[in-house]
Design an enzyme around this catalytic site. Structure first.
Site, mmCIF file in Angstrom:
data_model
loop_
_atom_site.group_PDB
_atom_site.id
_atom_site.type_symbol
_atom_site.label_atom_id
_atom_site.label_comp_id
_atom_site.label_asym_id
_atom_site.label_seq_id
_atom_site.Cartn_x
_atom_site.Cartn_y
_atom_site.Cartn_z
ATOM 1 N N ASP A 13 11.412 82.037 18.293
ATOM 2 C CA ASP A 13 12.707 81.475 18.694
ATOM 3 C C ASP A 13 12.528 80.603 19.942
ATOM 4 O O ASP A 13 13.139 80.856 20.964
ATOM 5 C CB ASP A 13 13.719 82.600 18.953
ATOM 6 N N HIS A 244 6.201 87.621 28.668
ATOM 7 C CA HIS A 244 6.669 88.322 27.477
ATOM 8 C C HIS A 244 5.874 87.878 26.238
ATOM 9 O O HIS A 244 4.956 88.568 25.800
ATOM 10 C CB HIS A 244 8.158 88.082 27.268
#
Length: 319
Positions: A13, A244
């Protein structure tokens, strides 16, 4: 190509840290990126697809297929907000790059995942960097998908730490809890890296600005991460960003840098803690069956050699 090189699909994403992870993968001999599938999360799905094309252009890999994925959650809920305060309206820190024209795979992301994995059973790794909607749809449509995928590496969850959307919940599991809970009920070979790990790994402000002019991607990454760095300064009072998505890629590249605990997981789909991930670590023999009992056991990263991970990632981002 090395015969041991892993074939990798990245479900993504993008998103600033997604771009870091994808471009790092392009500079990693351990993997061959064979496709990108897009999903909502950091941005809406149509923007995620545009950003995937841009990343592939930057990488000089426009031949890699991009399959656009779900616009709604696994339960059919329309995505109606994105964290533009983290990634900008465009997902790239409001850089507003010219749109890149690309050719989409003619089917859905779930179709692409099913077709690619079925054609090479046991050989394809899927790295899921966003909400698990596309993966859940693939598993729902093709019950053999979970067993055919070589490995499923998931960025998601907060197991023994607070979340980052609220104290209970990490962003990807919060984005589609029903999908996450369904995926973790399926018999795939699954590894999960959550906030327990990614909040242990950081890139500092000087390290990010220092990418400017380095290698093929450094200037692009230095440019888009300025917005991300400002978010971390404002929200966490730190001159660094949490790592992340690239840390999840590091699981694919060097799993030995992580310490693992095996257990069964449920993801809450209702209550104030919607999206919370809860693992039965197996330390007790329960007297009665419960909602975790019949779940497959998966591996969750609980510790990391953060210095080795961040040094490896930064070095490859600058190649």
């Amino acid at each position: 190509m090395s015969p041991t090189r892993k074939k990798l699909i990245i479900d993504t994403d993008p998103g600033i840290d997604d771009a870091m992870a994808i471009l790092t993968a392009m500079n990693s001999e351990e993997v061959e990126v064979i496709g990108l599938t897009t999903v909502f999360g950091n941005v809406y799905t149509d923007t995620a697809t545009k950003n995937a094309f841009k990343i592939l252009e930057v990488a000089g890999k426009s031949q890699i297929p991009v399959a656009e994925g779900a616009h709604d959650t696994f339960a059919g809920i329309k995505k109606d907000w994105v964290p533009d305060f983290v990634h900008g309206d465009d997902g790239f820190g409001n850089m507003n790059f010219p749109e890149v024209q690309g050719v989409k795979y003619p089917g859905s992301a779930a179709d692409f995942l099913i077709e690619t994995v079925a054609g090479q059973p046991g050989e394809v790794v899927v790295l899921a960097l966003g909400p698990l909607t596309n993966v859940a749809l693939a598993m729902q449509k093709d019950p053999a998908f979970a067993e055919n995928v070589g490995e499923l590496v998931i960025l998601g969850g907060a197991f023994f730490v607070n979340g980052n959307v609220n104290p209970a919940t990490e962003a990807n599991f919060f984005g589609d809890p029903e999908a996450a809970d369904f995926v973790l009920s399926q018999p795939a070979k699954t590894r999960i890296v959550g906030l327990d790990i990614t909040h242990s790994c950081t890139f500092t402000g000087p390290e990010l600005t220092g990418l400017h002019g380095k290698g093929r991607f450094g200037t692009f990454l230095s440019s888009i991460t300025a917005f991300y760095l400002k978010y971390h300064r404002d929200s966490y009072d730190m001159d660094a960003v949490y790592v992340h998505d690239p840390a999840a890629l590091a699981v694919v590249l060097r799993p030995s840098l992580f310490t693992w605990r095996t257990g069964q997981i449920r993801v809450l789909t209702e209550s104030v803690a919607r999206g919370m991930s809860v693992m039965d670590t197996g330390l007790k023999r329960w007297n009665r069956p419960h909602a975790w009992t019949d779940r497959p056991r998966v591996q969750v990263a609980v510790a990391v050699n953060a210095k080795a991970v961040t040094e490896m990632l930064l070095q490859r981002m600058a190649l």
